[in-house]
Scaffold this motif. Structure first.
Motif, PDB file in Angstrom:
ATOM      1  N   ASP A 174       0.827  -1.200   0.000  1.00 20.36           N
ATOM      2  CA  ASP A 174       0.000   0.000   0.000  1.00 20.36           C
ATOM      3  C   ASP A 174       0.864   1.253   0.000  1.00 20.36           C
ATOM      4  O   ASP A 174       0.604   2.210  -0.747  1.00 20.36           O
ATOM      5  N   VAL A 175       1.900   1.266   0.841  1.00 23.69           N
ATOM      6  CA  VAL A 175       2.783   2.432   0.917  1.00 23.69           C
ATOM      7  C   VAL A 175       3.474   2.658  -0.424  1.00 23.69           C
ATOM      8  O   VAL A 175       3.607   3.803  -0.897  1.00 23.69           O
ATOM      9  N   THR A 176       3.903   1.578  -1.058  1.00 22.89           N
ATOM     10  CA  THR A 176       4.528   1.673  -2.381  1.00 22.89           C
ATOM     11  C   THR A 176       3.562   2.285  -3.385  1.00 22.89           C
ATOM     12  O   THR A 176       3.931   3.185  -4.164  1.00 22.89           O
ATOM     13  N   ASP A 177       2.317   1.819  -3.381  1.00 31.34           N
ATOM     14  CA  ASP A 177       1.312   2.344  -4.321  1.00 31.34           C
ATOM     15  C   ASP A 177       1.005   3.813  -4.041  1.00 31.34           C
ATOM     16  O   ASP A 177       0.918   4.628  -4.976  1.00 31.34           O
ATOM     17  N   TRP A 178       0.851   4.160  -2.763  1.00 24.06           N
ATOM     18  CA  TRP A 178       0.469   5.536  -2.396  1.00 24.06           C
ATOM     19  C   TRP A 178       1.576   6.545  -2.678  1.00 24.06           C
ATOM     20  O   TRP A 178       1.306   7.740  -2.803  1.00 24.06           O
ATOM     21  N   THR A 179       2.826   6.067  -2.745  1.00 23.08           N
ATOM     22  CA  THR A 179       3.956   6.970  -3.005  1.00 23.08           C
ATOM     23  C   THR A 179       4.499   6.811  -4.425  1.00 23.08           C
ATOM     24  O   THR A 179       5.548   7.352  -4.752  1.00 23.08           O
ATOM     25  N   GLU A 180       3.792   6.032  -5.236  1.00 21.30           N
ATOM     26  CA  GLU A 180       4.205   5.782  -6.624  1.00 21.30           C
ATOM     27  C   GLU A 180       5.613   5.199  -6.683  1.00 21.30           C
ATOM     28  O   GLU A 180       6.421   5.564  -7.548  1.00 21.30           O
ATOM     29  N   GLY A 181       5.904   4.314  -5.727  1.00 25.97           N
ATOM     30  CA  GLY A 181       7.177   3.599  -5.731  1.00 25.97           C
ATOM     31  C   GLY A 181       8.347   4.386  -5.188  1.00 25.97           C
ATOM     32  O   GLY A 181       9.499   3.932  -5.278  1.00 25.97           O
ATOM     33  N   ARG A 182       8.106   5.532  -4.555  1.00 27.17           N
ATOM     34  CA  ARG A 182       9.209   6.370  -4.077  1.00 27.17           C
ATOM     35  C   ARG A 182       9.646   6.036  -2.655  1.00 27.17           C
ATOM     36  O   ARG A 182      10.721   6.444  -2.223  1.00 27.17           O
ATOM     37  N   ALA A 183       8.814   5.331  -1.896  1.00 31.09           N
ATOM     38  CA  ALA A 183       9.113   5.087  -0.485  1.00 31.09           C
ATOM     39  C   ALA A 183      10.256   4.105  -0.297  1.00 31.09           C
ATOM     40  O   ALA A 183      10.388   3.123  -1.048  1.00 31.09           O
ATOM     41  N   LEU A 184      11.069   4.375   0.714  1.00 34.06           N
ATOM     42  CA  LEU A 184      12.078   3.429   1.183  1.00 34.06           C
ATOM     43  C   LEU A 184      11.487   2.770   2.423  1.00 34.06           C
ATOM     44  O   LEU A 184      11.087   3.449   3.365  1.00 34.06           O
ATOM     45  N   LEU A 185      11.438   1.429   2.424  1.00 27.92           N
ATOM     46  CA  LEU A 185      10.626   0.708   3.396  1.00 27.92           C
ATOM     47  C   LEU A 185      11.414  -0.324   4.188  1.00 27.92           C
ATOM     48  O   LEU A 185      12.349  -0.948   3.674  1.00 27.92           O
ATOM     49  N   ALA A 186      10.991  -0.506   5.431  1.00 23.56           N
ATOM     50  CA  ALA A 186      11.413  -1.652   6.237  1.00 23.56           C
ATOM     51  C   ALA A 186      10.282  -1.932   7.216  1.00 23.56           C
ATOM     52  O   ALA A 186       9.544  -1.030   7.618  1.00 23.56           O
ATOM     53  N   THR A 187      10.126  -3.188   7.591  1.00 22.81           N
ATOM     54  CA  THR A 187       9.035  -3.602   8.470  1.00 22.81           C
ATOM     55  C   THR A 187       9.564  -4.458   9.612  1.00 22.81           C
ATOM     56  O   THR A 187      10.692  -4.946   9.570  1.00 22.81           O
ATOM     57  N   GLY A 188       8.722  -4.637  10.623  1.00 18.50           N
ATOM     58  CA  GLY A 188       9.130  -5.436  11.769  1.00 18.50           C
ATOM     59  C   GLY A 188       8.948  -6.921  11.573  1.00 18.50           C
ATOM     60  O   GLY A 188       9.457  -7.729  12.350  1.00 18.50           O
ATOM     61  N   SER A 189       8.202  -7.305  10.548  1.00 17.10           N
ATOM     62  CA  SER A 189       7.969  -8.717  10.208  1.00 17.10           C
ATOM     63  C   SER A 189       8.255  -8.909   8.729  1.00 17.10           C
ATOM     64  O   SER A 189       8.251  -7.946   7.957  1.00 17.10           O
TER      65      SER A 189
END
Length: 441
Positions: A300-315
């Motif tokens: 969802d974050v990728t879609d909402w930012t048009e692929g601009r987000a740098l991401l990491a998750t706890g799981s």
């Protein structure tokens, strides 16, 4: 207590002691003496991921009672069926245990695990300068997150000191992250602590933490991050007079958004899109566990930012599909990528204390191993499958720093650390037995 302690430790060469009072186990809360399972599992991870000799570890549960009514009413509960003790009685009990560790195993690492948020910070501060102590919930979570953010700013070619941080969830994890990031800014970018604190905006169950919340709602531990009221004049509030996450994002325009609230879905489409207006590469870290409690789904974050987000998750999450057909690998911001290495490095160097600079050194080594530094579409942190090799590198960096700052209890040089670390690692060796029909009967 000393007699019981010696019964378990006499004659043993112990390098690692993991203890818990099990007040606040992630996701399941107060487990009383059931916390021994957590302490044992943490010890096992040191063995699995960095080669700690299991015969030199000790797992301890500190039974100070439990506030878990289900356990108190269970006639099969094996712990002390009493409400948790607090105040001086608690402190005296814990201190007796710590002094026994210092007396009989002065060069061991004492790892605190799953203490309640107030005690976690108090105990860490109390013993930080007298023994090598470590709290994974505070320092481990903070260190792996700092490494992740350092990798992200490496991708964006900016500095830690350039970032604006919004942390949603100000418990032990959120506060530990804030402090470690602040310490990173101070150590790496040479900014004074008071100035670095101003880059952080913490949000808890009462909304943005600001002066007008009053002493009843502001814990001492978060006081250095409290925002002044005049900074928020004219900003809309909810029906309770609280400033919400969305309003904070609108005003602050954060470059880094971190979630450790266990509030599933808190990073809404509106929040993420608002953040993306203020920065080219939003750094979004929904870290709550388990995955059903994440503040946002990476796709969802990728879609909402048009692929601009740098991401990491706890799981762990699968790669995100981007509109250009590529896949973005989501890093798992897991403490196990760093805490075994931090602890092993301190034990290897026989450090008198585990200093903040030693933790920063280990964090920098982890960040330097980021795949994203070579390919921006790759993960911000190494794959969890590489954790043993990664933790060895972290341990080497920590031990080198201990020697450099004169905090080590060994007489060898920095150049020998890698060789000594590999020698120190324990590996399970199983003999091969061959049947001999003519052998002894």
């Amino acid at each position: 207590m000393e007699e019981d302690f010696l019964e378990q430790t006499k004659g043993r060469d112990i390098d690692l002691i993991v203890c818990s009072d099990a007040e606040q186990i992630l996701g399941i809360g107060d487990q009383g003496v059931g916390g021994i399972g957590i302490a044992t599992a943490k010890s096992a991870i040191y063995t699995l991921l960095v080669g700690m000799d299991p015969s030199k570890t000790l797992s301890v549960t500190l039974d100070v009672g439990t506030d878990n009514e289900e356990l108190l009413n269970d006639h099969l509960y094996v712990g002390w069926p009493h409400m948790r003790v607090r105040g001086d009685t608690y402190d005296i009990f814990i201190d007796k245990f710590v002094q026994l560790v210092r007396k009989y195993h002065p060069h061991s690492l004492l790892h605190f695990e799953d203490f309640g948020v107030t005690n976690a910070y108090r105990l860490l501060g109390k013993y930080h300068d007298t023994h090598a102590v470590f709290n994974d919930d505070v320092q481990g979570t903070g260190a792996v997150t700092l490494a992740c953010v350092m990798a992200a700013v490496g991708v964006t070619q900016t500095k830690l000191a350039d970032q604006r941080f919004v942390i949603y969830g100000a418990g032990s994890a959120g506060l530990g992250i804030a402090r470690q990031l602040r310490d990173g800014i101070v150590a790496i970018d040479n900014v004074d602590a008071a100035s670095a604190n101003k880059q952080f905006y913490l949000i808890d169950k009462f909304g943005l933490i600001k002066d007008s919340l009053g002493t009843e709602k502001i814990r001492d531990a978060v006081r250095e991050y409290v925002r002044p009221d005049d900074e928020w004049e004219g900003v809309p509030t909810n029906e309770k007079g609280e400033i919400t996450l969305l309003e904070v994002v609108k005003k602050v325009k954060p470059t880094v958004l971190i979630g450790c609230s266990t509030h599933a879905g808190a990073f809404t489409e509106e929040v993420i899109k608002e953040m993306a207006k203020g920065t080219d590469r939003p750094i979004v870290l929904p870290l709550s566990n388990p995955s059903k409690l994440h503040e946002a789904k990476p796709q969802d974050v990728t879609d909402w930012t048009e692929g601009r987000a740098l991401l990491a998750t706890g799981s762990p999450f699968p790669p995100c599909k981007m509109s250009n057909g590529k896949e973005y690998t989501v890093a798992e911001c897991n403490n196990a990528l760093i805490y075994p290495g931090l602890g092993f490095g301190a034990m290897l160097a026989k450090s008198r204390t585990l200093t903040d600079t030693m933790i920063i050194a280990g964090t920098q080594r982890l960040a330097s191993l980021s795949p994203a530094l070579n390919n921006p579409d790759d993960a911000l942190l190494p794959d969890f499958g590489d954790a043993p090799a990664v933790n060895l590198e972290v341990a080497i960096a920590v031990a080198e720093q201990a020697i450099e700052e004169g905090n080590a209890g060994v007489d060898w040089k920095k150049e020998e650390v890698r060789e000594k670390a590999i020698e120190k690692q324990w590996r399970p060796m199983y003999g091969t037995y061959v049947y001999d029909p003519n052998g002894d009967k």
